[in-house]
Scaffold this motif. Structure first.
Motif, PDB file in Angstrom:
ATOM      1  N   LEU A  65       0.825  -1.205   0.000  1.00 27.61           N
ATOM      2  CA  LEU A  65       0.000   0.000   0.000  1.00 27.61           C
ATOM      3  C   LEU A  65       0.861   1.258   0.000  1.00 27.61           C
ATOM      4  O   LEU A  65       0.567   2.232  -0.690  1.00 27.61           O
ATOM      5  N   ALA A  68       2.098   2.082  -3.347  1.00 27.43           N
ATOM      6  CA  ALA A  68       1.089   2.638  -4.261  1.00 27.43           C
ATOM      7  C   ALA A  68       0.815   4.112  -3.978  1.00 27.43           C
ATOM      8  O   ALA A  68       0.106   4.758  -4.751  1.00 27.43           O
ATOM      9  N   HIS A  70      -0.010   5.319  -0.575  1.00 33.77           N
ATOM     10  CA  HIS A  70      -0.693   5.549   0.700  1.00 33.77           C
ATOM     11  C   HIS A  70       0.285   6.092   1.737  1.00 33.77           C
ATOM     12  O   HIS A  70       1.452   5.694   1.778  1.00 33.77           O
ATOM     13  N   SER A 250      -9.239  -1.847  -2.021  1.00 32.62           N
ATOM     14  CA  SER A 250      -8.393  -1.936  -3.206  1.00 32.62           C
ATOM     15  C   SER A 250      -8.804  -3.061  -4.150  1.00 32.62           C
ATOM     16  O   SER A 250      -8.334  -3.123  -5.288  1.00 32.62           O
ATOM     17  N   THR A 251      -9.691  -3.947  -3.698  1.00 31.80           N
ATOM     18  CA  THR A 251     -10.173  -4.999  -4.595  1.00 31.80           C
ATOM     19  C   THR A 251     -11.206  -4.457  -5.570  1.00 31.80           C
ATOM     20  O   THR A 251     -11.523  -5.111  -6.569  1.00 31.80           O
ATOM     21  N   MET A 253     -11.430  -0.677  -6.256  1.00 30.96           N
ATOM     22  CA  MET A 253     -10.951   0.534  -6.912  1.00 30.96           C
ATOM     23  C   MET A 253      -9.545   0.853  -6.420  1.00 30.96           C
ATOM     24  O   MET A 253      -9.276   0.803  -5.220  1.00 30.96           O
ATOM     25  N   SER A 254      -8.649   1.196  -7.318  1.00 38.38           N
ATOM     26  CA  SER A 254      -7.272   1.530  -6.945  1.00 38.38           C
ATOM     27  C   SER A 254      -7.230   2.892  -6.261  1.00 38.38           C
ATOM     28  O   SER A 254      -8.181   3.679  -6.322  1.00 38.38           O
ATOM     29  N   LEU A 255      -6.091   3.172  -5.627  1.00 36.74           N
ATOM     30  CA  LEU A 255      -5.910   4.470  -4.988  1.00 36.74           C
ATOM     31  C   LEU A 255      -6.031   5.589  -6.009  1.00 36.74           C
ATOM     32  O   LEU A 255      -6.712   6.599  -5.778  1.00 36.74           O
ATOM     33  N   ASP A 256      -5.385   5.442  -7.168  1.00 37.75           N
ATOM     34  CA  ASP A 256      -5.426   6.500  -8.178  1.00 37.75           C
ATOM     35  C   ASP A 256      -6.850   6.737  -8.681  1.00 37.75           C
ATOM     36  O   ASP A 256      -7.274   7.888  -8.853  1.00 37.75           O
ATOM     37  N   MET A 257      -7.594   5.662  -8.884  1.00 32.08           N
ATOM     38  CA  MET A 257      -8.978   5.806  -9.331  1.00 32.08           C
ATOM     39  C   MET A 257      -9.820   6.517  -8.275  1.00 32.08           C
ATOM     40  O   MET A 257     -10.682   7.346  -8.598  1.00 32.08           O
ATOM     41  N   THR A 258      -9.553   6.219  -7.005  1.00 30.48           N
ATOM     42  CA  THR A 258     -10.299   6.855  -5.917  1.00 30.48           C
ATOM     43  C   THR A 258      -9.997   8.342  -5.855  1.00 30.48           C
ATOM     44  O   THR A 258     -10.898   9.176  -5.743  1.00 30.48           O
ATOM     45  N   SER A 315      -1.564   9.012 -12.010  1.00 31.55           N
ATOM     46  CA  SER A 315      -1.626   8.845 -13.454  1.00 31.55           C
ATOM     47  C   SER A 315      -1.708  10.227 -14.110  1.00 31.55           C
ATOM     48  O   SER A 315      -1.936  11.233 -13.441  1.00 31.55           O
TER      49      SER A 315
END
Length: 358
Positions: A65, A68, A70, A250-251, A253-258, A315
Motif C-alpha cells: 500500500l 502505491a 498511501h 483496493s479490490t 478501486m485503486s488508490l489512483d482511481m479513488t 496517473s
C-alpha cells in the motif's frame, strides 16, 4: 416529539455542541430534513477535505500500500490478523516505508496488554462500539453510571488521547445506532482527556442507501468534530453531507482511481498526517476545531499532501485534474502571507522535498 422540540435540538446542533444520544435518535426517527445542517457542520469543521486511508493486516500488505502512494494506514489487530512486532511498527512510523500515520482497528479478541504496546506506536485506537462480552457499569464521580465495553474501559484507563468507534449496521440499525451514540456520550462523561476522534461505519446490504445516508447525517450532527469514515464503495453524496474519511477497498478501486473520482466530484483528497506529530490530539484537537482552526489546517495540509501524491504516484489524468484543483484552491486562500507560504512549499515539493506540513 413536537416541532418546537425538534427545532430546539437543531438549534443546539448548529452551535457545534455534541448532542445527547436521545436527541440524536429523536432526529433520526423524525421526518425532519437534516442533510442541510449535516453538510453545514461538515463544511465548518472539515472544509471539502476527504482523508484517504486503507486497512492492512500484514507487513507485506502495508508495504504494498505504501508503494502505491498511501501515507495513512489502519492496522487490523486481533483475530486471524498477523501480529506486528514493536520493531515493525516503529519502522512504519519512522517513515522508512513511506507511511506517516498508523491507526489500529481491533477486529478480534484483544487485551489491555496489547493496548499498552500499541499506545506509543499508533495515532488512534479504533474499537467496536458493540459489546463483545459482558459490558461494564462504570460509576462516575457524579454518582451516575454509564455502560462501556471492557475494551473501551481499558483504553480510557491507559490514556489514549484519541480513540475511534466502529459499527456495522444491519437490519437492526436503530438499536445499533443507539449503542454507538450511547458509547460516544458515555466516553465524554467519563473523561475530559480522551475524545472520540473517529467513527468508522459500515453496512450490510439490508441497509438501504437512504437509511445509511440518514445514519451518517445524524452521526455528523451528534458528533460534529469527529471524523466519519466510510468505505470507498459508498455513494459520493454521503461525503458531501457527512463523511470526512474514506477507507479504500483496493479490490474494487485503486488508490489512483479513488483520488481521481473525488477530484472530479469537487472534493480535496488528503494524505495528511500532521495532527499526531504536531500535538493536535485529544482535547487540543477539539479546542482547535471549536475555534475554527482545524478547518484551515486540514485544507492547507490537504493541498500539500495532494501535491506530493500527484508528483510521485498519480496517473496523467489524475495529475492534470489534481493540478487544476490545487491552482483553483490556492486562489481561495485570502491571507496573502499564508498563500505565499503554500506556494513556496509547492515549489519545494516540485524540487524533491517531502512530508511538508503546517
Amino acid at each position: 416529539m413536537s416541532i418546537k422540540n425538534i427545532n430546539e435540538i437543531l438549534a443546539r446542533a448548529r452551535t457545534g455542541d455534541a448532542l445527547s444520544a436521545d436527541d440524536a435518535l429523536t432526529l433520526f426517527e423524525s421526518d425532519t430534513l437534516i442533510d442541510e445542517i449535516a453538510e453545514e457542520l461538515r463544511s465548518r469543521y472539515f472544509s471539502k477535505v476527504v482523508t484517504i486511508t486503507a486497512p492492512f493486516d500484514s507487513v507485506g500488505a502495508g508495504e504494498a500500500l505504501a508503494g502505491a502512494g498511501h501515507r495513512r494506514l489502519i492496522c487490523r489487530v486481533g483475530g486471524d490478523c498477523d501480529e506486528f512486532s514493536v520493531e515493525q511498527m516503529l519502522a512504519y512510523r519512522s517513515g522508512k516505508c513511506g507511511i506517516r500515520r498508523i491507526d489500529a482497528c481491533m477486529v478480534g479478541q484483544s487485551s489491555p496488554a496489547q493496548f499498552e504496546n500499541l499506545r506509543p506506536l499508533i495515532s488512534t485506537l479504533i474499537l467496536p462500539a458493540a459489546n463483545s462480552g459482558e459490558p461494564l457499569d462504570v460509576e462516575l464521580e457524579s454518582g451516575e453510571s454509564v455502560e462501556l465495553t471492557p475494551e473501551i474501559f481499558a483504553a480510557l484507563n491507559i490514556g489514549f488521547a484519541d480513540i475511534g468507534l466502529s459499527a456495522r449496521f444491519t437490519v437492526d440499525y436503530k438499536n445499533e445506532l443507539r449503542v454507538l451514540l450511547d458509547r460516544t456520550e458515555s466516553i465524554k462523561k467519563c473523561t475530559d482527556e480522551t475524545i472520540v476522534r473517529t467513527i468508522v461505519v459500515k453496512r450490510d446490504e439490508a441497509v438501504a442507501d437512504e437509511i445509511f445516508l440518514r445514519i451518517c447525517a445524524v452521526l455528523r450532527i451528534a458528533c460534529p468534530q469527529a471524523g466519519l469514515m466510510i468505505s470507498s464503495n459508498e455513494p459520493l453524496n454521503i461525503f458531501k453531507t457527512s463523511a470526512t474519511s474514506v477507507q479504500i477497498d483496493s479490490t474494487v478501486m485503486s488508490l489512483d482511481m479513488t483520488v481521481n473520482q473525488f477530484l472530479h466530484a469537487g472534493f480535496l483528497p488528503s494524505f495528511c498526517s500532521a495532527c499526531g506529530r504536531e500535538g493536535r490530539v485529544g482535547c487540543e484537537y477539539q479546542k482547535l476545531c471549536r475555534e475554527g482552526h482545524m478547518n484551515s489546517l486540514c485544507f492547507l495540509n490537504a493541498l500539500l499532501s495532494l501535491k506530493e501524491y500527484l508528483s510521485d504516484f498519480a496517473s496523467q489524468d489524475t495529475r492534470i485534474i489534481g493540478t487544476d484543483t490545487i491552482l483553483r484552491e490556492l486562489y481561495t486562500i485570502q491571507n496573502a502571507e499564508v498563500r505565499g507560504l503554500i506556494v513556496h512549499a509547492m515549489k519545494d515539493i516540485r524540487s524533491g522535498k517531502r512530508d511538508l506540513h503546517i
